[in-house]
Design an enzyme around this catalytic site. Structure first.
Site, short mmCIF file in Angstrom:
data_model
loop_
_atom_site.label_atom_id
_atom_site.label_comp_id
_atom_site.label_asym_id
_atom_site.label_seq_id
_atom_site.Cartn_x
_atom_site.Cartn_y
_atom_site.Cartn_z
CE1 TYR A 150 4.89 1.91 -2.47
CE2 TYR A 150 4.35 2.74 -4.40
CZ TYR A 150 4.88 3.10 -3.24
OH TYR A 150 5.08 4.35 -2.95
CB CYS A 156 3.68 -0.88 -8.52
SG CYS A 156 4.53 -0.02 -9.72
CB CYS A 165 7.12 -3.50 -8.72
SG CYS A 165 7.29 -1.69 -7.97
#
Length: 376
Positions: free
Chosen positions: A111, A114, A117
């Protein structure tokens, strides 16, 4: 040689785990054991990688209502943008730091906003590693239907080796870049699973050395030239996962107005029908505002959660000191990249602007943008 090197380094890790409080396992999240995909694919990781799994802990009574609204709203993981198509990203060549080219074919399932991430992308960008991005739909997650591990980030290496958990991904790749005589699979063998119990008494699988770069003494001396620099890097990487990341959601959704502004951006940038957009904007924002209050209580934050954010960021800047550009010295270390990756997911929101105006982080943050060649 490889096995001996791993064993020796793991011995040091074990001693540090026993002697140093920062390495004790205190996590409360359920963790997942090693998993396997169809075919000859290896997978490693735990559940910390997904923002949703870290932050979305609600009662069974409200769970379905708030959870449904949250998912349809896009969740925090996509509060800035939702992309359902394959995207390709080639990190630009960087005229900084050591050249660490590799012929690995990397695919990051993520994502975009996120924080976990974002940490991985900051690492890959800084080291000039080309990678492909697959943006995952947080509702259906069809993009990772092939995986029994259902959270992000997931990094696929050469389409055969799967690595889960942002910190494991970063530590393993850094080890590989320094000791290229080992394959990624061989490097992952240096990150064994550890059975433990969390503070709820539930059996979990953790990686006790997930914050360690597993290199020999000679390479370690080059990577960590200053006394205690390795210990400091580990300490602050853990701090990011155990504290800093918990401050993001309560600050982003601090007020109904801020929550609505976040989801208004989702609707404008995402792909929603008329009804879906309406539901996402209003019900999703309402759900996350309610959840943010629960998170504030869970993590014992102040009534004004901005103050916790300001203090955390200023503590980080103070730890770097006035005489260094980064925690790592002239170049960022893994702690720099982790902090930067988490903080930048707030860009474009009121919380980010307030942080830049009321803390001393701006100069360091701008330097990090330059060395990672950050592109919004």
């Amino acid at each position: 040689m490889m096995a001996a090197s791993c064993a020796k380094t793991l011995g040091k890790v074990a001693r540090l785990v026993l002697d140093t409080p920062i390495n004790r396992i205190t996590k409360t999240d359920p963790l997942i054991t090693r998993i396997h995909l169809r075919g000859q694919v290896r997978a490693y990781g735990n559940s910390r990688a997904g923002f949703k799994s870290r932050f979305l802990h609600i009662s069974p009574i409200r769970g379905r209502v708030l959870g449904g609204a949250f998912l349809l709203g896009g969740g925090f993981g996509l509060y800035q943008t939702i992309k359902l198509t394959f995207q390709h990203h080639l990190a630009e060549e960087k005229a900084k730091g050591p050249e660490l080219g590799t012929d690995l074919k990397l695919t990051l399932y993520q994502y975009k906003t996120c924080p976990f991430c974002s940490k991985v992308r900051a690492f890959l960008d800084y080291h000039g590693l080309p990678y492909e991005i697959v943006e995952v739909n947080p509702v259906m997650r069809q993009e990772i239907k092939w995986s029994t591990y259902r959270k992000v980030p997931i990094l696929m290496v050469d389409r055969t080796v799967q690595i889960n958990d942002s910190s494991v991904i970063i530590s393993a790749l850094k080890t590989y870049l320094i000791t290229k005589q080992r394959t990624v699979s061989e490097v992952l063998d240096c990150y064994p699973e550890i059975k433990a119990k969390n503070d709820r008494g539930k059996d979990v699988i953790e990686f006790g050395n997930k914050y360690w770069v597993m290199v020999n003494n000679e390479d370690a001396d080059g990577l960590y030239p200053e006394k205690d620099s390795r210990k400091e890097e580990i300490k602050w990487r853990k701090w990011v996962d155990e504290w800093l990341v918990h401050l993001i959601s309560p600050n982003v959704y601090r007020t109904p107005t801020e929550a609505l502004a976040s989801f208004d951006y989702i609707v404008r940038e995402g792909k929603f029908g008329t009804f879906e957009g309406f539901f996402a904007k209003y019900f999703g924002a309402a759900a996350m505002w309610i959840i943010s209050k629960r998170l504030k209580s869970r993590h014992n934050l102040q009534n004004d959660v901005r103050q916790d954010l300001y203090k955390a960021v200023n503590d980080w800047v103070a730890a770097i000191g006035k005489n260094k550009r980064f925690m790592g010295g002239d170049e960022p270390n893994l702690a720099d990249l982790a902090v930067f990756g988490v903080l930048r997911v707030m860009e474009g929101l009121q919380a980010f602007d307030d942080m830049m105006d009321h803390t001393k982080v701006k100069n360091w943050y701008r330097r990090m943008e330059k060395v990672t060649q950050h592109v919004s």
